[in-house]
Scaffold this active site. Structure first.
Site, short mmCIF file in Angstrom:
data_model
loop_
_atom_site.label_atom_id
_atom_site.label_comp_id
_atom_site.label_asym_id
_atom_site.label_seq_id
_atom_site.Cartn_x
_atom_site.Cartn_y
_atom_site.Cartn_z
N ARG A 161 -12.77 -44.06 54.49
CA ARG A 161 -13.18 -43.52 53.17
C ARG A 161 -13.29 -41.99 53.18
O ARG A 161 -14.15 -41.41 52.52
CB ARG A 161 -14.53 -44.10 52.72
CG ARG A 161 -14.57 -45.58 52.54
CD ARG A 161 -13.65 -46.06 51.42
NE ARG A 161 -13.96 -47.42 51.07
CZ ARG A 161 -13.45 -48.49 51.69
NH1 ARG A 161 -12.59 -48.35 52.68
NH2 ARG A 161 -13.80 -49.69 51.30
N SER A 233 -18.60 -50.45 46.19
CA SER A 233 -19.53 -50.25 47.32
C SER A 233 -20.25 -48.92 47.14
O SER A 233 -19.60 -47.89 47.02
CB SER A 233 -18.76 -50.16 48.64
OG SER A 233 -18.13 -51.37 48.92
N GLU A 329 -21.19 -43.95 49.79
CA GLU A 329 -19.74 -43.79 49.74
C GLU A 329 -19.38 -43.10 48.42
O GLU A 329 -18.42 -42.34 48.33
CB GLU A 329 -19.08 -45.19 49.77
CG GLU A 329 -17.59 -45.13 49.93
CD GLU A 329 -16.88 -46.27 49.27
OE1 GLU A 329 -15.96 -46.02 48.47
OE2 GLU A 329 -17.23 -47.43 49.55
N1 EPU Z 1 -22.92 -59.18 53.64
C1 EPU Z 1 -24.15 -59.75 53.47
N2 EPU Z 1 -24.75 -59.65 52.24
C2 EPU Z 1 -24.17 -59.01 51.19
C3 EPU Z 1 -22.91 -58.42 51.38
C4 EPU Z 1 -22.30 -58.51 52.62
O1 EPU Z 1 -24.73 -60.35 54.36
O2 EPU Z 1 -24.78 -58.97 50.12
C5 EPU Z 1 -22.28 -59.28 54.96
C6 EPU Z 1 -21.60 -60.59 55.24
O3 EPU Z 1 -21.85 -60.90 56.59
C7 EPU Z 1 -20.12 -60.30 55.12
C8 EPU Z 1 -20.07 -58.85 55.56
O4 EPU Z 1 -21.30 -58.29 55.10
O5 EPU Z 1 -19.37 -61.12 55.95
C9 EPU Z 1 -18.94 -58.08 54.94
O6 EPU Z 1 -18.94 -58.24 53.53
P1 EPU Z 1 -17.61 -58.05 52.69
O7 EPU Z 1 -16.47 -58.72 53.33
O8 EPU Z 1 -17.91 -58.36 51.26
O9 EPU Z 1 -17.28 -56.51 52.86
P2 EPU Z 1 -18.19 -55.23 52.88
O10 EPU Z 1 -18.25 -54.70 54.26
O11 EPU Z 1 -19.47 -55.51 52.19
C10 EPU Z 1 -16.10 -53.66 52.53
C11 EPU Z 1 -15.69 -52.53 51.63
C12 EPU Z 1 -15.30 -53.05 50.26
C13 EPU Z 1 -14.15 -54.04 50.43
C14 EPU Z 1 -14.62 -55.16 51.36
C15 EPU Z 1 -13.51 -56.14 51.67
C16 EPU Z 1 -16.94 -50.59 52.39
C17 EPU Z 1 -18.03 -49.63 52.09
N3 EPU Z 1 -16.78 -51.58 51.51
O12 EPU Z 1 -17.29 -54.25 51.97
O13 EPU Z 1 -14.85 -51.97 49.50
O14 EPU Z 1 -13.75 -54.58 49.18
O15 EPU Z 1 -15.05 -54.59 52.62
O16 EPU Z 1 -12.59 -55.52 52.50
O17 EPU Z 1 -16.24 -50.44 53.39
C18 EPU Z 1 -15.44 -50.36 47.85
O18 EPU Z 1 -15.17 -49.51 48.70
O19 EPU Z 1 -15.86 -50.06 46.70
C19 EPU Z 1 -15.34 -51.75 48.22
C20 EPU Z 1 -15.70 -52.72 47.38
#
Ligand code: EPU
Length: 333
Positions: A161, A233, A329
């Protein structure tokens, strides 16, 4: 003085006003703005789709600038790949759809990410195991003095990012076009989260099916900004030392992580925020989304200050509980 509402230019749905707002639909139009002294009158700020920023003031005595260059042309192709030059003002997901329709591989995991092509190259958007920097060949820019420069991808200093275009000294550099390179041979990244599992509902793995699966996953977790203001995010997933992670696992054995390198791992901020008890909780007119704790939402009528107050409260709880600093972010302006 007549101010311009910035409400249509931020997906958080926050009311703010600008002293001046200009759009350019071509390089020539930007040159005319420069020659006319537009950028000498007051501070200026280049805005994309407004899907990754937070207005922290109610009024800006600034000139806001927005590219509406939406052209798309194939500049080179061979049997293996295609190069496409895309205007910075094109809606990102329109570009992804075009790639999928033309059987060009690489952009499909980034389906439905809000915002525009220029901002995607600034922010290095990423999702489901893909990052836009993997597709970028070069970025064409013009600075406030009218000087053109093409940055090859290696010069853009892409990281999670992050890019050179986020540095404060790059504020005077406007993105005109982004040159992408897409693959013509099937190549899928399906190993993130439950993408592969969701694809099992289809007989075969095609670009259109991958796009549909990503769109469905995003819609199920992320709030639609048209209904509930948000900027995706809100925080980055923090990168911590592996040694700190191991120590934390003794108290929190379920803490997930992603590999970064031999010494570091990335921890999902959404998990930390949920464990800290914030998921679905509100503070005045701002709240932590109830289906994805990484997203902060405007419950209606929020000001930038409401979102900032919630973000600070969430950061404090996470640091108190886990000793991990989470950074926004979203860009505060
Ligand atoms: N999780 C929780 N609770 C929550 C959310 C997430 O426990 O409320 C845990 C779960 O274990 C899950 C893990 O976090 O397995 C990862 O969650 P998720 O796959 O939804 O991805 P993220 O790390 O929360 C990142 C990006 C997103 C992108 C997703 C999918 C960042 C800051 N965010 O989110 O990007 O869509 O991966 O690849 O890196 C964005 O940048 O606006 C965005 C939405």
């Amino acid at each position: 003085m007549e101010y311009h509402s910035l409400l249509p230019y931020n997906t958080f749905g926050i009311e703010a006003e600008a002293a001046d707002f200009r759009e350019f639909a071509s390089v020539e139009e930007l040159e005319r703005l420069i020659e006319g002294g537009t950028f000498l009158a007051r501070p200026y700020f280049c805005i994309g789709g407004g899907s990754n920023l937070l207005f922290t003031r109610k009024r800006y005595d600034w000139t806001f600038l927005h590219s509406t260059i939406k052209t798309m042309e194939v500049t080179y192709e061979n049997r293996n790949w295609v190069e496409v030059r895309v205007g910075g003002g094109m809606v990102w997901d329109d570009f992804v759809r075009h790639c999928v329709d033309n059987h060009w591989y690489g952009a499909e995991n980034l389906s439905l990410i809000p915002g525009e092509v220029g901002a995607a190259a600034v922010q290095n958007i990423g999702a489901y195991g893909a990052e836009v920097c993997d597709l970028i060949d070069s970025v064409e820019t013009m600075d406030v003095m009218g000087r053109k420069r093409i940055y090859k991808a290696v010069e853009c200093a892409y990281a999670y990012r992050d890019s050179i275009f986020k540095r404060p000294n790059m504020k005077s550099v406007f993105i005109l076009y982004v040159n992408f390179r897409l693959n013509k041979h099937p190549f899928f990244r399906l190993d993130y989260g439950n993408v592969r599992q969701a694809l099992s509902q289809y007989d075969e793995v095609t670009l259109a099916h991958v796009r549909q699966v990503i769109v469905d996953i995003r819609r199920s977790k992320l709030p639609d900004p048209a209904r509930l203001g948000n900027a995706g995010s809100f925080f980055k997933n923090p990168v911590i030392l592996r040694s700190q992670y191991k120590e934390l696992c003794t108290s929190f054995p379920d803490m997930p992580c992603y590999e970064v390198d031999a010494d570091h791992v990335k921890v999902p901020a959404g998990w930390l925020i949920e464990q800290a008890g914030w998921k679905g909780k509100a503070l005045v007119r701002a709240a932590v989304h109830d289906r994805q704790a990484l997203v902060l939402v405007n419950r209606g009528g929020a000001e930038g200050a409401d979102i900032v107050a919630l973000a600070r409260a969430v950061q404090k709880t996470v640091v108190d509980r886990f000793g991990i600093e989470i950074e926004p972010e979203v860009n505060f302006i």
